[in-house]
Design a protein around this motif. Sequence first.
Motif, PDB file in Angstrom:
ATOM      1  N   PHE A   1       5.881  -6.432  -0.635  1.00  0.00           N
ATOM      2  CA  PHE A   1       4.781  -5.758  -1.327  1.00  0.00           C
ATOM      3  C   PHE A   1       4.562  -6.379  -2.698  1.00  0.00           C
ATOM      4  O   PHE A   1       3.420  -6.649  -3.103  1.00  0.00           O
ATOM      5  CB  PHE A   1       5.076  -4.265  -1.455  1.00  0.00           C
ATOM      6  CG  PHE A   1       4.036  -3.500  -2.231  1.00  0.00           C
ATOM      7  CD1 PHE A   1       2.928  -2.959  -1.597  1.00  0.00           C
ATOM      8  CD2 PHE A   1       4.157  -3.323  -3.616  1.00  0.00           C
ATOM      9  CE1 PHE A   1       1.958  -2.261  -2.313  1.00  0.00           C
ATOM     10  CE2 PHE A   1       3.196  -2.632  -4.338  1.00  0.00           C
ATOM     11  CZ  PHE A   1       2.095  -2.098  -3.684  1.00  0.00           C
ATOM     12  N   GLU A   2       5.634  -6.604  -3.430  1.00  0.00           N
ATOM     13  CA  GLU A   2       5.520  -7.162  -4.778  1.00  0.00           C
ATOM     14  C   GLU A   2       4.998  -8.595  -4.752  1.00  0.00           C
ATOM     15  O   GLU A   2       4.223  -8.999  -5.630  1.00  0.00           O
ATOM     16  CB  GLU A   2       6.863  -7.080  -5.488  1.00  0.00           C
ATOM     17  CG  GLU A   2       7.264  -5.650  -5.820  1.00  0.00           C
ATOM     18  CD  GLU A   2       8.699  -5.531  -6.299  1.00  0.00           C
ATOM     19  OE1 GLU A   2       8.994  -4.582  -7.061  1.00  0.00           O
ATOM     20  OE2 GLU A   2       9.549  -6.372  -5.900  1.00  0.00           O
ATOM     21  N   LYS A   3       5.391  -9.365  -3.749  1.00  0.00           N
ATOM     22  CA  LYS A   3       4.849 -10.722  -3.618  1.00  0.00           C
ATOM     23  C   LYS A   3       3.345 -10.679  -3.348  1.00  0.00           C
ATOM     24  O   LYS A   3       2.569 -11.422  -3.963  1.00  0.00           O
ATOM     25  CB  LYS A   3       5.561 -11.459  -2.481  1.00  0.00           C
ATOM     26  CG  LYS A   3       7.018 -11.787  -2.757  1.00  0.00           C
ATOM     27  CD  LYS A   3       7.698 -12.353  -1.508  1.00  0.00           C
ATOM     28  CE  LYS A   3       9.175 -12.609  -1.738  1.00  0.00           C
ATOM     29  NZ  LYS A   3       9.870 -13.060  -0.513  1.00  0.00           N
ATOM     30  N   ALA A   4       2.940  -9.816  -2.422  1.00  0.00           N
ATOM     31  CA  ALA A   4       1.514  -9.698  -2.105  1.00  0.00           C
ATOM     32  C   ALA A   4       0.730  -9.241  -3.326  1.00  0.00           C
ATOM     33  O   ALA A   4      -0.372  -9.741  -3.594  1.00  0.00           O
ATOM     34  CB  ALA A   4       1.316  -8.724  -0.937  1.00  0.00           C
ATOM     35  N   LEU A   5       1.275  -8.293  -4.071  1.00  0.00           N
ATOM     36  CA  LEU A   5       0.614  -7.769  -5.265  1.00  0.00           C
ATOM     37  C   LEU A   5       0.498  -8.833  -6.352  1.00  0.00           C
ATOM     38  O   LEU A   5      -0.580  -9.068  -6.905  1.00  0.00           O
ATOM     39  CB  LEU A   5       1.392  -6.564  -5.788  1.00  0.00           C
ATOM     40  CG  LEU A   5       0.945  -5.986  -7.135  1.00  0.00           C
ATOM     41  CD1 LEU A   5      -0.471  -5.435  -7.027  1.00  0.00           C
ATOM     42  CD2 LEU A   5       1.915  -4.901  -7.594  1.00  0.00           C
ATOM     43  N   ALA A   6       1.609  -9.491  -6.669  1.00  0.00           N
ATOM     44  CA  ALA A   6       1.610 -10.468  -7.754  1.00  0.00           C
ATOM     45  C   ALA A   6       0.678 -11.639  -7.451  1.00  0.00           C
ATOM     46  O   ALA A   6      -0.048 -12.120  -8.328  1.00  0.00           O
ATOM     47  CB  ALA A   6       3.022 -10.967  -8.003  1.00  0.00           C
TER      48      ALA A   6
ATOM     49  N   TYR B   1      -2.163  -4.493   6.790  1.00  0.00           N
ATOM     50  CA  TYR B   1      -3.044  -4.112   5.682  1.00  0.00           C
ATOM     51  C   TYR B   1      -4.037  -5.240   5.410  1.00  0.00           C
ATOM     52  O   TYR B   1      -3.683  -6.419   5.448  1.00  0.00           O
ATOM     53  CB  TYR B   1      -2.216  -3.825   4.428  1.00  0.00           C
ATOM     54  CG  TYR B   1      -1.170  -2.755   4.629  1.00  0.00           C
ATOM     55  CD1 TYR B   1      -1.459  -1.412   4.420  1.00  0.00           C
ATOM     56  CD2 TYR B   1       0.117  -3.091   5.064  1.00  0.00           C
ATOM     57  CE1 TYR B   1      -0.498  -0.425   4.632  1.00  0.00           C
ATOM     58  CE2 TYR B   1       1.081  -2.114   5.283  1.00  0.00           C
ATOM     59  CZ  TYR B   1       0.769  -0.779   5.060  1.00  0.00           C
ATOM     60  OH  TYR B   1       1.708   0.198   5.279  1.00  0.00           O
ATOM     61  N   HIS B   2      -5.262  -4.845   5.118  1.00  0.00           N
ATOM     62  CA  HIS B   2      -6.325  -5.798   4.845  1.00  0.00           C
ATOM     63  C   HIS B   2      -6.367  -6.098   3.343  1.00  0.00           C
ATOM     64  O   HIS B   2      -6.375  -5.172   2.523  1.00  0.00           O
ATOM     65  CB  HIS B   2      -7.673  -5.222   5.293  1.00  0.00           C
ATOM     66  CG  HIS B   2      -7.735  -4.924   6.761  1.00  0.00           C
ATOM     67  ND1 HIS B   2      -8.418  -5.724   7.656  1.00  0.00           N
ATOM     68  CD2 HIS B   2      -7.173  -3.923   7.502  1.00  0.00           C
ATOM     69  CE1 HIS B   2      -8.290  -5.234   8.870  1.00  0.00           C
ATOM     70  NE2 HIS B   2      -7.542  -4.140   8.806  1.00  0.00           N
ATOM     71  N   ILE B   3      -6.409  -7.374   3.003  1.00  0.00           N
ATOM     72  CA  ILE B   3      -6.449  -7.792   1.598  1.00  0.00           C
ATOM     73  C   ILE B   3      -7.551  -8.827   1.440  1.00  0.00           C
ATOM     74  O   ILE B   3      -7.533  -9.861   2.125  1.00  0.00           O
ATOM     75  CB  ILE B   3      -5.101  -8.376   1.140  1.00  0.00           C
ATOM     76  CG1 ILE B   3      -3.995  -7.316   1.272  1.00  0.00           C
ATOM     77  CG2 ILE B   3      -5.195  -8.879  -0.299  1.00  0.00           C
ATOM     78  CD1 ILE B   3      -2.606  -7.815   0.873  1.00  0.00           C
TER      79      ILE B   3
ATOM     80  N   ALA C   1      -4.060   4.277  -0.873  1.00  0.00           N
ATOM     81  CA  ALA C   1      -5.390   4.783  -1.194  1.00  0.00           C
ATOM     82  C   ALA C   1      -5.607   4.988  -2.690  1.00  0.00           C
ATOM     83  O   ALA C   1      -6.709   4.807  -3.206  1.00  0.00           O
ATOM     84  CB  ALA C   1      -5.650   6.097  -0.447  1.00  0.00           C
ATOM     85  N   ALA C   2      -4.545   5.354  -3.399  1.00  0.00           N
ATOM     86  CA  ALA C   2      -4.677   5.599  -4.838  1.00  0.00           C
ATOM     87  C   ALA C   2      -5.045   4.339  -5.607  1.00  0.00           C
ATOM     88  O   ALA C   2      -5.503   4.416  -6.749  1.00  0.00           O
ATOM     89  CB  ALA C   2      -3.388   6.176  -5.395  1.00  0.00           C
TER      90      ALA C   2
ATOM     91  N   PHE D   1      -7.134  -4.354  -2.172  1.00  0.00           N
ATOM     92  CA  PHE D   1      -5.725  -4.674  -1.909  1.00  0.00           C
ATOM     93  C   PHE D   1      -5.103  -3.634  -0.997  1.00  0.00           C
ATOM     94  O   PHE D   1      -5.235  -2.439  -1.219  1.00  0.00           O
ATOM     95  CB  PHE D   1      -4.959  -4.744  -3.230  1.00  0.00           C
ATOM     96  CG  PHE D   1      -3.493  -5.036  -3.087  1.00  0.00           C
ATOM     97  CD1 PHE D   1      -3.050  -6.301  -2.727  1.00  0.00           C
ATOM     98  CD2 PHE D   1      -2.553  -4.039  -3.300  1.00  0.00           C
ATOM     99  CE1 PHE D   1      -1.697  -6.582  -2.586  1.00  0.00           C
ATOM    100  CE2 PHE D   1      -1.197  -4.304  -3.175  1.00  0.00           C
ATOM    101  CZ  PHE D   1      -0.774  -5.577  -2.812  1.00  0.00           C
ATOM    102  N   MET D   2      -4.464  -4.077   0.071  1.00  0.00           N
ATOM    103  CA  MET D   2      -3.728  -3.197   0.999  1.00  0.00           C
ATOM    104  C   MET D   2      -4.633  -2.095   1.554  1.00  0.00           C
ATOM    105  O   MET D   2      -4.286  -0.907   1.557  1.00  0.00           O
ATOM    106  CB  MET D   2      -2.505  -2.610   0.313  1.00  0.00           C
ATOM    107  CG  MET D   2      -1.469  -3.624  -0.118  1.00  0.00           C
ATOM    108  SD  MET D   2      -0.410  -4.233   1.205  1.00  0.00           S
ATOM    109  CE  MET D   2       0.717  -2.857   1.429  1.00  0.00           C
TER     110      MET D   2
END
Length: 399
Positions: free
Chosen positions: A218-223, A293-295, A356-357, A309-310
């Motif tokens: 998750f953190e890799k995808a986010l960063a 998850y779609h990004i 969702a948030a 994101f996600m």
Amino acid sequence: MRKKLLAAILCTGIVMSTLVGCKAGNKGNNEQSTAASQTEETSGNETSENDATKGAATGIDASNINGGGTSKNEAINHETEESLKEYFANYTSIKQAKTKESHYTFNLRAMNNLEKECGIEDIEKYWNGFIDALLEGRTEFECPDKEVFSYIYYVLIPDNLPAVGEWLDMPWDKEVEGGTVHFTYKISTEELKEKIEVQKNETEKILNEVLEDDYSDFEKALALYIYFQDNFYYYEDSSVWGGVMHVLKNKSGICGEFAQTYVYLLTQAGVDAGTVSNNGHCWSIVRIKGKYYHIDTTWGLGQTDLAHFMQTKSQKLNTNNGGWKDAIDCWIADFKASYGRFYPDNEFDDEDDSCAALWGYYSKIKWNREEKRLYIYSEYNEANEYAPKITEFDYSKFE
């Protein structure tokens, strides 16, 4: 099943010509969807009583800003704006979150698990055989049939080894003779190795700048998503297809190139991901904790939020005002056929709305890795009234 897989590869054009189809119009769509979907995506800013099981998004009351307490759905008053700024100053932003030296190294033989699950027996063996041929300067590699060749040609080379694709003469309709594929080099083998070295250097530079060694998927995808937002820009000349290498070197591209580059970097970082593509638009899908998850990195360019994101498939439809329902269903079917097994519906879950948030529109986001929290600052509510608020998002469920 193998005939269906080959047909999916050939018909969808998973990597090359179909990805070029996203032209300048999609840049306009990005801007239009941002404005239009501000009213459509309000659910991303809402919270509910079962937030603890869905990402735990909570509003933070002004009275608790310095005390660390949380209170759901309580907006911060205008008078507490200075306290709000002070609160945010105590947290590390996503851009500044990396504090340790990283040690990511380029993997010449990289394949993510979605690619390994393509339904072709021994696909890793044939992919490694192709890599060995390049390293040894040979002009042939073991390949049992055209299906395997097509998967290597259309998926694995452009997704994982983009530096070499245009420098090999390997026509898509190449016949497989006696279990062997023959090809020729357009440049010397030494020049080809130099181009691979460029890919290696660009890859390691980005991964070690953006990620830490112990980041979760998750953190890799986010960063990396944030890195795309801050460093890449859309260019409108889609007549020139440069693929992953163009994006890595020039920091510009179109939707297909961004989607493919994002998947490439995630694969190099050990995250399962694939590209959803068709003539209209392209984005990425990641698999984290068994869910999909779609990004959309293209629509995130230059933004300060995580609206793309996600996402779930339903939310992806919402950001297009429902206009792509049939197309998205078709593209996801192609994705399943081209990147993975022919998934029964219960094996392809892309409707988990735990994030969702994050889908609202806001101006600042801070990251506290120790607590596995994101802190989201929004200034306006759903009625476009000034009501500063911090939303706390707990992403520990993805760890």
